[in-house]
Design a protein around this motif. Structure first.
Motif, PDB file in Angstrom:
ATOM      1  N   THR A   5      -5.233  74.643 -73.029  1.00 11.35           N
ATOM      2  CA  THR A   5      -3.813  74.594 -72.696  1.00 11.35           C
ATOM      3  C   THR A   5      -2.954  74.062 -73.835  1.00 11.35           C
ATOM      4  N   CYS A   6      -3.569  73.442 -74.863  1.00 14.04           N
ATOM      5  CA  CYS A   6      -2.767  72.979 -76.003  1.00 14.04           C
ATOM      6  C   CYS A   6      -2.074  74.148 -76.691  1.00 14.04           C
ATOM      7  N   PHE A  58      -0.705  76.650 -75.074  1.00 17.33           N
ATOM      8  CA  PHE A  58       0.500  76.877 -74.271  1.00 17.33           C
ATOM      9  C   PHE A  58       1.601  75.885 -74.667  1.00 17.33           C
ATOM     10  N   ASP A  59       1.197  74.646 -74.918  1.00 16.56           N
ATOM     11  CA  ASP A  59       2.188  73.621 -75.263  1.00 16.56           C
ATOM     12  C   ASP A  59       2.933  73.990 -76.543  1.00 16.56           C
ATOM     13  N   LEU A  60       2.206  74.480 -77.534  1.00 14.19           N
ATOM     14  CA  LEU A  60       2.845  74.854 -78.797  1.00 14.19           C
ATOM     15  C   LEU A  60       3.863  75.968 -78.594  1.00 14.19           C
ATOM     16  N   ASP A  84      -5.267  66.625 -76.015  1.00 15.02           N
ATOM     17  CA  ASP A  84      -4.034  66.925 -75.289  1.00 15.02           C
ATOM     18  C   ASP A  84      -4.168  68.149 -74.390  1.00 15.02           C
ATOM     19  N   SER A  85      -5.358  68.720 -74.304  1.00 17.10           N
ATOM     20  CA  SER A  85      -5.587  69.863 -73.424  1.00 17.10           C
ATOM     21  C   SER A  85      -6.020  69.397 -72.034  1.00 17.10           C
ATOM     22  N   ASP A  86      -5.717  70.231 -71.045  1.00 17.75           N
ATOM     23  CA  ASP A  86      -6.291  70.087 -69.708  1.00 17.75           C
ATOM     24  C   ASP A  86      -7.393  71.120 -69.575  1.00 17.75           C
ATOM     25  N   GLU A  90       5.402  76.648 -75.804  1.00 14.94           N
ATOM     26  CA  GLU A  90       6.275  76.312 -74.678  1.00 14.94           C
ATOM     27  C   GLU A  90       6.069  77.272 -73.513  1.00 14.94           C
ATOM     28  N   ASN A 145      -7.379  66.107 -67.642  1.00 19.29           N
ATOM     29  CA  ASN A 145      -6.942  65.866 -69.009  1.00 19.29           C
ATOM     30  C   ASN A 145      -8.080  65.310 -69.846  1.00 19.29           C
ATOM     31  N   ASP A 185       4.262  78.028 -69.783  1.00 17.25           N
ATOM     32  CA  ASP A 185       3.919  77.271 -68.580  1.00 17.25           C
ATOM     33  C   ASP A 185       2.491  77.600 -68.152  1.00 17.25           C
ATOM     34  N   PHE A 186       1.703  76.570 -67.939  1.00 18.60           N
ATOM     35  CA  PHE A 186       0.355  76.751 -67.410  1.00 18.60           C
ATOM     36  C   PHE A 186       0.447  77.192 -65.956  1.00 18.60           C
TER      37      PHE A 186
END
Length: 463
Positions: A203-204, A206-208, A256-258, A210, A263, A212-213
């Motif tokens: 999921t990190c 996705f964060d980069l 920082d990934s789920d 922006e 987490n 949504d998971f």
């Protein structure tokens, strides 16, 4: 040192799909530093760019802006668990059969690849690589060409034949298909970025972007995206008892990934806290060997009340190192990456927290350096149980001979590394640190393999 396996990224419906894939792979670079590749669909053909090295080394602006056209793309970063380290084995793997142009990216390892490859070769199939992933492509091709199946049914049929760990992204003309193995060993997550869908190992990514998971793919699920934004989910096998790779939480995934619904940072900190409760020690401070031991060391310090210190400084500008021709050069390479703070070490009683010990040689070199600088005592606490059994599902310890804990007692290992004491986290302590403890594969600790390797399972690993 453990070596990462692979990372996947896919995107459907974005006008700059290749560029988004670049960033998605960049965020997951820790999962594989050997090769990288992106394949896109421009409406008529597959466009590909692959190379040896890091993501930033493989792709240039001309690739992302001009060559890799289209709004659908899949990407792959690799460390080889099967297949030699060469460009021929870089993924995504692309083929054409009939009107179908297909690209496949695979994270995991098949335990019956050698058996299936032998069967296919006897039928006249010609292989181009030594990857187990190519077996999947040929099974899909046979399903479509000989059995007359549509792409989705051919993929499902192929996935029912293969055994082992696999998360797959398949680009077949204008369809994007994601698949997880029946036990859910490898992670694969689905997200959404405005009107397009994204898929990634972690999921990190996705964060980069922006994004949504949305959810993790289920074990035994095939998720299909095609034109018009249509999405379908097919359970190609009945759901089975999950056996997720616990090493994702111990070592592989970014903190920082789920992963698997939890987490990573919080799990590693909890492992360190459990370790402190199991094996306290009278010492001056706690320190990690960066970066893998950082978060377990935080937990150990919090639970023990000892100060946390960063006494090993990492050189962030040291990238991949070539295979050194002598032990002296290999030792120098290790010292290039980490260097102790002299004033903090001399005369001190130190607790070093590590995430795991596989072969012990790298850690021995680092402990030796602390001794040279005058450390009075060095106690090591390891935030996972002793690794005693080889992994056949994608981690780079595929034989017992590589594993120091499989062949030596804890006392012998402590003497070899140069420690006053050594303690591995118990299996119960590890499981107390994660949610849904019954959902994890612990085979490298207890030898209870959820999928037994077939005859010749290790053979392709050595090719």
């Amino acid at each position: 040192m453990k070596k990462e396996y692979c990372g996947l990224f896919g995107i459907y419906g974005h006008p700059e799909a290749a560029r988004m894939s670049y960033f998605g792979l960049f965020a997951q670079q820790h999962r594989g530093q050997e090769s990288a590749g992106i394949v896109s669909w421009d409406g008529e053909k597959l466009c590909e760019q692959k190379g040896m090295g890091l993501v930033a080394e493989v792709f240039e602006e001309a690739h992302l802006g001009d060559h890799l056209k289209g709004d659908i793309a899949i990407g792959h970063i690799r460390y080889s668990t099967t297949g030699a380290s060469q460009l021929l084995n870089a993924q995504p793997f692309t083929v054409r059969f009939g009107d179908t142009k297909l690209a496949l990216a695979h994270n995991g390892n098949l335990v019956n690849a050698h058996e299936l490859r032998t069967e296919l070769e006897h039928m006249g199939t010609i292989f181009q690589t030594s990857m187990d992933s190519e077996v999947i492509v040929h099974l899909i091709a046979r399903g479509m060409n000989q059995d007359g199946l549509c792409i989705e049914d051919a993929v499902a049929q192929a996935c029912r034949r293969i055994k082992g760990a696999f998360s797959l992204l398949i680009l077949a003309n204008d369809k994007l298909i994601a698949v997880k193995d029946p036990l859910g060993i490898r992670p694969l997550a689905l997200g959404r970025m405005n009107d397009c869908y994204v898929l990634a190992s972690e999921t990190c990514a996705f964060d980069l972007l922006e994004a949504d998971f949305m959810r993790a793919l289920r074990p035994g699920e095939m998720f299909i995206l095609d034109r018009g934004g249509r999405q379908r989910s097919v359970q190609y096998v009945d759901e089975q008892k999950k056996k997720q790779c616990i090493f994702e939480l111990i070592y592989f995934a970014r903190p920082d990934s789920d992963i698997f619904g939890q987490n990573v940072y919080e799990c590693r900190r909890a492992m360190g806290m459990a370790l402190a409760n199991e094996a306290p020690v009278d010492a001056d401070f706690v320190m990690p060997f960066p970066d893998s031991g950082n978060y377990a060391a935080v937990g150990y310090a919090q639970a023990s009340g000892l100060p946390f210190e960063q006494c090993m400084i990492r050189n962030h500008y040291v990238g991949r190192t070539f295979i050194q021709p002598s032990q002296d050069m290999r030792d120098l390479s290790t010292r290039m990456k980490l260097n102790p703070v002299r004033s903090m070490v001399k005369g001190k009683r130190i607790v070093v927290v590590e995430d795991s010990i596989v072969r012990g040689t790298t850690i021995r070199t680092r402990v030796k350096r602390l001794r040279e600088l005058g450390a009075a005592e060095i106690h090591m606490r390891v935030a996972c149980p002793a690794i005693k059994f080889p992994c056949y599902y994608g981690i780079d310890f595929s034989s017992k001979g590589e594993l120091i804990a499989a062949n030596h007692s804890v006392e012998d290992i402590a003497r070899f590394i140069g420690l006053e004491s050594l303690h591995y986290l118990s299996i119960d302590g590890l499981l107390s640190s994660v949610e849904y403890p019954k959902d994890f594969c612990l085979a490298c600790f207890d030898g209870n393999y959820p999928i037994q390797p077939c005859k010749g399972a290790g053979k392709m690993c050595m090719e």
